[in-house]
Design an enzyme around this catalytic site. Structure first.
Site, PDB file in Angstrom:
ATOM      1  CG  ASP A 184     -20.886  -5.733  19.427  1.00 46.85           C
ATOM      2  OD1 ASP A 184     -20.927  -4.571  18.996  1.00 46.85           O
ATOM      3  OD2 ASP A 184     -20.913  -6.002  20.636  1.00 46.85           O
ATOM      4  CG  ASN A 212     -23.148 -10.457  31.536  1.00 47.28           C
ATOM      5  OD1 ASN A 212     -22.438  -9.656  30.936  1.00 47.28           O
ATOM      6  ND2 ASN A 212     -23.999 -11.255  30.914  1.00 47.28           N
ATOM      7  CG  HIS A 254     -21.496  -8.590  27.767  1.00 46.13           C
ATOM      8  ND1 HIS A 254     -22.728  -8.490  28.359  1.00 46.13           N
ATOM      9  CD2 HIS A 254     -21.445  -7.579  26.869  1.00 46.13           C
ATOM     10  CE1 HIS A 254     -23.388  -7.463  27.838  1.00 46.13           C
ATOM     11  NE2 HIS A 254     -22.631  -6.891  26.939  1.00 46.13           N
ATOM     12  CD  GLU A 287     -24.154 -12.107  26.918  1.00 43.57           C
ATOM     13  OE1 GLU A 287     -23.687 -11.796  28.030  1.00 43.57           O
ATOM     14  OE2 GLU A 287     -25.179 -11.582  26.432  1.00 43.57           O
TER      15      GLU A 287
HETATM   16  C1  GLP Z   1     -23.703  -4.035  24.604  1.00 45.96           C
HETATM   17  C2  GLP Z   1     -22.506  -3.936  23.655  1.00 45.96           C
HETATM   18  C3  GLP Z   1     -21.211  -3.854  24.425  1.00 45.96           C
HETATM   19  C4  GLP Z   1     -21.325  -2.757  25.491  1.00 45.96           C
HETATM   20  C5  GLP Z   1     -22.418  -3.109  26.453  1.00 45.96           C
HETATM   21  C6  GLP Z   1     -22.573  -2.076  27.557  1.00 45.96           C
HETATM   22  O1  GLP Z   1     -23.890  -5.331  25.061  1.00 45.96           O
HETATM   23  N1  GLP Z   1     -22.436  -5.037  22.749  1.00 45.96           N
HETATM   24  O2  GLP Z   1     -20.152  -3.576  23.530  1.00 45.96           O
HETATM   25  O3  GLP Z   1     -20.098  -2.639  26.167  1.00 45.96           O
HETATM   26  O4  GLP Z   1     -23.634  -3.162  25.725  1.00 45.96           O
HETATM   27  O5  GLP Z   1     -23.402  -1.016  27.137  1.00 45.96           O
HETATM   28  P1  GLP Z   1     -23.514   0.356  27.859  1.00 45.96           P
HETATM   29  O6  GLP Z   1     -22.258   1.105  27.546  1.00 45.96           O
HETATM   30  O7  GLP Z   1     -24.706   1.031  27.241  1.00 45.96           O
HETATM   31  O8  GLP Z   1     -23.670   0.094  29.306  1.00 45.96           O
END
Ligand code: GLP
Length: 234
Positions: free
Chosen positions: A63, A129, A131, A136
């Site tokens: 992304d 959540n 995702h 989402e």
């Molecule tokens: C963002 C990214 C996801 C990632 C998520 C969790 O939303 N787009 O790919 O998995 O954050 O982030 P973290 O690893 O910092 O908890």
């Protein structure tokens, strides 16, 4: 789903690294799908410190924020450059084009890139959540690359990377759930107690668009790598 539980995030990251290293050493990593966020950072450190060669591996990232240039320090492009590519060069690295406001054109171009670069191993984190990427809750399971409006909880969670919460973009381009499910193999990493409920729903709950990661139950080759806190509710 294969579940690997380790006491610490460091030990779990070492397990994930073993999977990556084994595939790389056996020339099974033509295309690697990469994730941002704090979760894969230890894995990327281990890759950087290794003697593995990624110069013949292409990468595709999950992304990118809409409106940020690749050189913007908050862009996911910049994040990957800083934490992985500057030390461990890949053959080529692809991201959805966050600078192009034409969502249809970005989606079409990225879906073409993904079709031309089928993913051997996708690294995934998970949102609180449930995702994956920026898909989402409510995202259709048959989705491909698309533009998303980030939920308030995701914006709040990601605000820690920005100087001010107002600077967090409200839109992102993400691979879709079908794009992720097309990967031949997936490693889902989750660390910390704030991920425990999402992990329980992902592994033990029904397959539902309300928890995007729950679709991974239907993938034939998923390894979920957890620390003790993230595994505490399963
Ligand atoms: C963002 C990214 C996801 C990632 C998520 C969790 O939303 N787009 O790919 O998995 O954050 O982030 P973290 O690893 O910092 O908890």
């Amino acid at each position: 789903m294969q579940i690997i539980r380790e006491q610490t995030a460091a030990a779990a990251s070492a397990k994930a690294f073993e999977i990556v290293a084994d595939m790389a050493r056996h020339n099974q990593l033509q295309v690697m799908g990469l994730a941002t966020g704090s979760t894969p950072l230890d894995l990327y450190k281990l890759i950087c410190a290794s003697d593995l060669d990624f110069s013949r591996t292409s990468s595709v990232n999950l992304d990118e924020y809409v409106g940020l240039k690749p050189t913007d320090p908050q862009s996911y492009h910049h994040f990957m450059q800083k934490h992985l590519f500057s030390v461990k060069p890949f053959k080529e690295s692809f991201f959805p084009d966050g600078t192009n406001p034409d969502a249809g054109a970005v989606a079409k171009a990225y879906d073409r890139i993904l079709a031309d670069h089928p993913i051997d191993l996708q690294v995934l984190g998970i949102g609180r959540n449930g995702h994956i990427g920026f898909n989402e809750p409510g995202t259709a399971f048959d989705s491909h690359t698309h533009r998303v409006a980030l939920t308030p909880s995701t914006i709040a969670a990601n605000a820690r990377f920005f100087a001010k919460p107002e600077l967090v973009p409200h839109y992102a381009y993400t691979m879709g759930i079908a794009s992720i499910m097309a990967a031949k193999q997936i490693i889902l990493l989750a660390f910390g107690k704030e991920k425990a409920a999402a992990i329980r729903a992902t592994i033990k709950g029904p397959v539902t668009t309300a928890v995007p990661a729950s679709i991974l139950q239907r993938h034939p080759n998923v390894t979920v790598v957890l620390d003790a806190a993230a595994a505490s509710q399963i």
